[in-house]
Design an enzyme around this catalytic site. Structure first.
Site, PDB file in Angstrom:
ATOM      1  N   ARG A   1      38.627  45.082  36.419  1.00 27.50           N
ATOM      2  CA  ARG A   1      40.088  45.062  36.311  1.00 27.50           C
ATOM      3  C   ARG A   1      40.530  44.379  35.022  1.00 27.50           C
ATOM      4  NH1 ARG A   1      42.791  42.952  41.688  1.00 27.50           N
ATOM      5  NH2 ARG A   1      44.649  43.240  40.398  1.00 27.50           N
TER       6      ARG A   1
ATOM      7  N   CYS B   1      45.792  35.923  37.490  1.00 32.31           N
ATOM      8  CA  CYS B   1      44.990  36.862  38.283  1.00 32.31           C
ATOM      9  C   CYS B   1      45.863  38.078  38.568  1.00 32.31           C
ATOM     10  CB  CYS B   1      44.481  36.201  39.564  1.00 32.31           C
ATOM     11  SG  CYS B   1      45.782  35.609  40.668  1.00 32.31           S
TER      12      CYS B   1
END
Length: 282
Positions: free
Chosen positions: A179, A239
């Site tokens: 990611r 995050c």
């Protein structure tokens, strides 16, 4: 009270009058993820005397972003109802893939509650040692809760833009490498792939042993070093939605360093067409 406590320590403290135990399990509702009911799992078996914290109920009701911290009134009201008030020591634990007790730890410290610890290994370790469990919804005696600070250690998008411009802190991303690099699409619709330019990637899973206990000391320091992160410099953790960034912040705390958490994280940054973005390795 140490920030990370063992199951043996907690078992000896269960009868302490000032101790409160809170299950901070939260299962992030990502598209495609198998649903789990944290409240039902708590009722099926939890630590003796624990209450269910329900992090979803603490999220800011007025924010379009997931999991962002509440305002002081909402925070104080929920803490009071749960009996997590002034003059108590609070031990947090979870049984969640994203180690969400760390998110609760960051939230409590943001409002000035500092006598807070995380149970090493969480519910899984407690069960593995065949320690006692209780069932049911749990009972809490309301207790006044006073927020002493507001947003301590929490960053917004404007602060992150400043950090990006002046390099005043290292930006550390807790998401998976796929990611972070953009190789894998963001699971939330409408969010660009990639990461904040100049950030380092330290997947939160690297801070744990296979049994879910925390790495500590040299082993924990090595995880930061291998990601190119210097804990002695200011740290800004990010995050997907501020949850696993909190894991990195707690890890830094175990190393004797304080880190801030970008509350909106990539869900906010990646959805904004005006923010700079990068793909590929750090």
């Amino acid at each position: 009270m140490e920030p990370l406590v063992s199951t043996a320590w907690l078992a000896d403290q269960l009868d302490a009058r000032d101790l409160r135990i809170a299950d901070a399990s939260y299962h992030v509702p990502l598209p495609g993820a198998a649903p789990r009911d944290a409240a039902a799992e708590f009722a099926a078996g939890h630590l003796p005397g624990a209450i269910f914290m329900d992090l979803d109920g603490f999220a800011d009701r007025d924010s379009p972003l997931p999991s962002t911290l509440p305002g002081p009134a909402q925070f104080a009201s929920r803490m009071s109802r749960l009996g997590l008030g002034d003059g108590t020591r609070i031990v947090l634990y979870d049984d969640a893939a994203h180690h969400t007790a760390a998110r609760a730890w960051v939230m409590l410290r943001a409002f000035g509650f500092t006598d807070v610890a995380i149970l090493d290994g969480g519910l899984a370790k407690w069960k593995a040692e065949e320690r006692p469990l209780e069932t049911g919804a749990g009972e809490a005696k309301p207790r006044h809760a006073t927020p002493r600070t507001q947003g301590s250690g929490i960053l917004d998008k404007a602060a992150m833009r400043t950090i990006l411009a002046d390099g005043s802190a290292q930006i550390v991303d807790a998401r998976s490498a796929a990611r972070f690099t953009g190789e894998e699409a963001d699971p939330r619709p409408g969010i660009a792939p990639g990461h904040i330019p100049g950030s380092r990637n330290l997947p939160y899973t690297r801070l744990f042993h296979p049994d879910g206990t925390w790495k500590c000391g040299d082993e924990l320091a090595a995880a930061f070093a291998q990601a190119g992160v210097d804990p002695s410099r200011p740290l800004a953790m990010t995050c997907g939605s501020g949850i696993t960034a909190s894991v990195l912040a707690f890890g830094a705390h175990l190393l004797g360093r304080e880190a801030s958490v970008y509350d909106g994280s990539w869900t906010e940054w990646g959805a904004d067409p005006s923010t700079p973005k990068a793909v590929g390795a750090a």
